[in-house]
Motif scaffolding. Structure first.
Motif, PDB file in Angstrom:
ATOM      1  N   LEU A 109      15.500  32.307   9.977  1.00  0.00           N
ATOM      2  CA  LEU A 109      16.739  31.967   9.280  1.00  0.00           C
ATOM      3  C   LEU A 109      16.577  30.726   8.400  1.00  0.00           C
ATOM      4  CD1 LEU A 109      19.361  32.697  12.075  1.00  0.00           C
ATOM      5  CD2 LEU A 109      18.930  34.021  10.000  1.00  0.00           C
ATOM      6  N   LEU A 110      15.861  29.720   8.892  1.00  0.00           N
ATOM      7  CA  LEU A 110      15.624  28.527   8.086  1.00  0.00           C
ATOM      8  C   LEU A 110      14.732  28.831   6.889  1.00  0.00           C
ATOM      9  CD1 LEU A 110      15.281  25.742  10.786  1.00  0.00           C
ATOM     10  CD2 LEU A 110      17.092  26.014   9.098  1.00  0.00           C
ATOM     11  N   LEU A 111      13.792  29.743   7.049  1.00  0.00           N
ATOM     12  CA  LEU A 111      12.956  30.157   5.928  1.00  0.00           C
ATOM     13  C   LEU A 111      13.805  30.829   4.852  1.00  0.00           C
ATOM     14  CD1 LEU A 111      10.077  30.626   4.740  1.00  0.00           C
ATOM     15  CD2 LEU A 111      10.117  32.814   5.927  1.00  0.00           C
ATOM     16  N   LEU A 112      14.663  31.749   5.256  1.00  0.00           N
ATOM     17  CA  LEU A 112      15.539  32.425   4.295  1.00  0.00           C
ATOM     18  C   LEU A 112      16.528  31.456   3.649  1.00  0.00           C
ATOM     19  CD1 LEU A 112      16.300  35.747   6.198  1.00  0.00           C
ATOM     20  CD2 LEU A 112      14.890  35.443   4.156  1.00  0.00           C
ATOM     21  N   HIS A 113      17.090  30.583   4.468  1.00  0.00           N
ATOM     22  CA  HIS A 113      18.070  29.620   3.950  1.00  0.00           C
ATOM     23  C   HIS A 113      17.401  28.563   3.088  1.00  0.00           C
ATOM     24  CE1 HIS A 113      21.103  26.311   4.267  1.00  0.00           C
ATOM     25  NE2 HIS A 113      21.873  27.336   3.948  1.00  0.00           N
ATOM     26  N   GLY A 114      16.148  28.237   3.379  1.00  0.00           N
ATOM     27  CA  GLY A 114      15.435  27.211   2.644  1.00  0.00           C
ATOM     28  C   GLY A 114      15.142  27.572   1.209  1.00  0.00           C
ATOM     29  N   VAL A 115      15.170  28.855   0.886  1.00  0.00           N
ATOM     30  CA  VAL A 115      14.930  29.280  -0.489  1.00  0.00           C
ATOM     31  C   VAL A 115      16.106  28.910  -1.383  1.00  0.00           C
ATOM     32  CG1 VAL A 115      14.564  31.301  -1.957  1.00  0.00           C
ATOM     33  CG2 VAL A 115      13.389  31.119   0.233  1.00  0.00           C
ATOM     34  N   SER A 116      17.311  28.892  -0.842  1.00  0.00           N
ATOM     35  CA  SER A 116      18.488  28.615  -1.664  1.00  0.00           C
ATOM     36  C   SER A 116      19.174  27.305  -1.326  1.00  0.00           C
ATOM     37  CB  SER A 116      19.501  29.751  -1.520  1.00  0.00           C
ATOM     38  OG  SER A 116      19.951  29.817  -0.183  1.00  0.00           O
ATOM     39  N   ASP A 117      18.651  26.558  -0.355  1.00  0.00           N
ATOM     40  CA  ASP A 117      19.268  25.291   0.018  1.00  0.00           C
ATOM     41  C   ASP A 117      18.245  24.480   0.811  1.00  0.00           C
ATOM     42  OD1 ASP A 117      21.118  23.309   0.295  1.00  0.00           O
ATOM     43  OD2 ASP A 117      22.490  24.433   1.553  1.00  0.00           O
ATOM     44  N   SER A 118      18.502  23.226   0.977  1.00  0.00           N
ATOM     45  CA  SER A 118      17.603  22.365   1.743  1.00  0.00           C
ATOM     46  C   SER A 118      18.258  22.019   3.068  1.00  0.00           C
ATOM     47  CB  SER A 118      17.274  21.102   0.952  1.00  0.00           C
ATOM     48  OG  SER A 118      16.578  21.417  -0.215  1.00  0.00           O
ATOM     49  N   SER A 119      18.353  22.967   3.963  1.00  0.00           N
ATOM     50  CA  SER A 119      19.046  22.750   5.224  1.00  0.00           C
ATOM     51  C   SER A 119      18.304  21.788   6.134  1.00  0.00           C
ATOM     52  CB  SER A 119      19.251  24.076   5.943  1.00  0.00           C
ATOM     53  OG  SER A 119      18.005  24.714   6.128  1.00  0.00           O
ATOM     54  N   LEU A 120      16.998  21.646   5.943  1.00  0.00           N
ATOM     55  CA  LEU A 120      16.240  20.722   6.788  1.00  0.00           C
ATOM     56  C   LEU A 120      16.485  19.263   6.406  1.00  0.00           C
ATOM     57  CD1 LEU A 120      12.896  22.648   7.243  1.00  0.00           C
ATOM     58  CD2 LEU A 120      14.689  22.268   8.917  1.00  0.00           C
TER      59      LEU A 120
END
Length: 163
Positions: A119-130
């Motif tokens: 999920l973080l990999l998918l979300h990381g493409v469109s946002d910087s959740s980390l």
């Protein structure tokens, strides 16, 4: 959500190019100026301020940085730092994946770490959740526990084989 950024209002200064694409182009250009070592940890805001022009000001002045965790890592740490962090994450997952197939051991944290990583990999493409410390610490906790369980399972197998 990637195509329609509600934090940027239409009007003067907004070009035909999507705001996320403007940010990506701007930060990619900044990374290409220092591709090997980057600008240093925590420098994404300074880099963004320095790369802001009249063409991209409306997109760059909204909060959110590069909106891509991989580009964020490249800008801050360059290829060297980004490769190091990706290598560490890959090495942890290499230990976790084989342990998923073993029966008779707790696999909840193994599954949680793989799901969270996906999920973080998918979300990381469109946002910087980390960039959010609580998400980064939770992910680190899940990976640490999963690697501990995988290592415990591996050492248990080696003890059984030597007995």
């Amino acid at each position: 959500a990637w195509f329609h950024d509600e934090s940027i209002t239409a009007g003067v200064g907004l070009t035909e190019t999507l705001p996320h694409v403007q940010r990506f182009i701007t930060y990619a250009g900044a990374w290409l100026q220092r591709p090997v070592t980057g600008y240093g940890l925590g420098s994404i805001d300074v880099v963004g301020d320095g790369a802001t022009t009249l063409w991209n000001a409306k997109a760059m002045l909204t909060p959110g940085g590069a909106q891509n965790v991989f580009l964020h890592w490249l800008v801050e740490m360059g290829v060297v730092g980004a490769a190091a962090i990706i290598f560490v994450l890959a090495a942890m997952h290499v230990r976790i994946f084989p342990a998923l197939g073993h029966r008779g051991m707790p696999r909840t944290f193994l599954r949680l770490s793989v799901a969270a990583g996906s999920l973080l990999l998918l979300h990381g493409v469109s946002d910087s959740s980390l960039d959010i410390p609580s998400i980064a610490w939770l992910y680190a906790l899940l990976l640490g526990v999963a690697c501990g369980i995988a290592a415990t399972q591996r050492s248990g197998r080696s003890r059984q084989a030597s007995a």
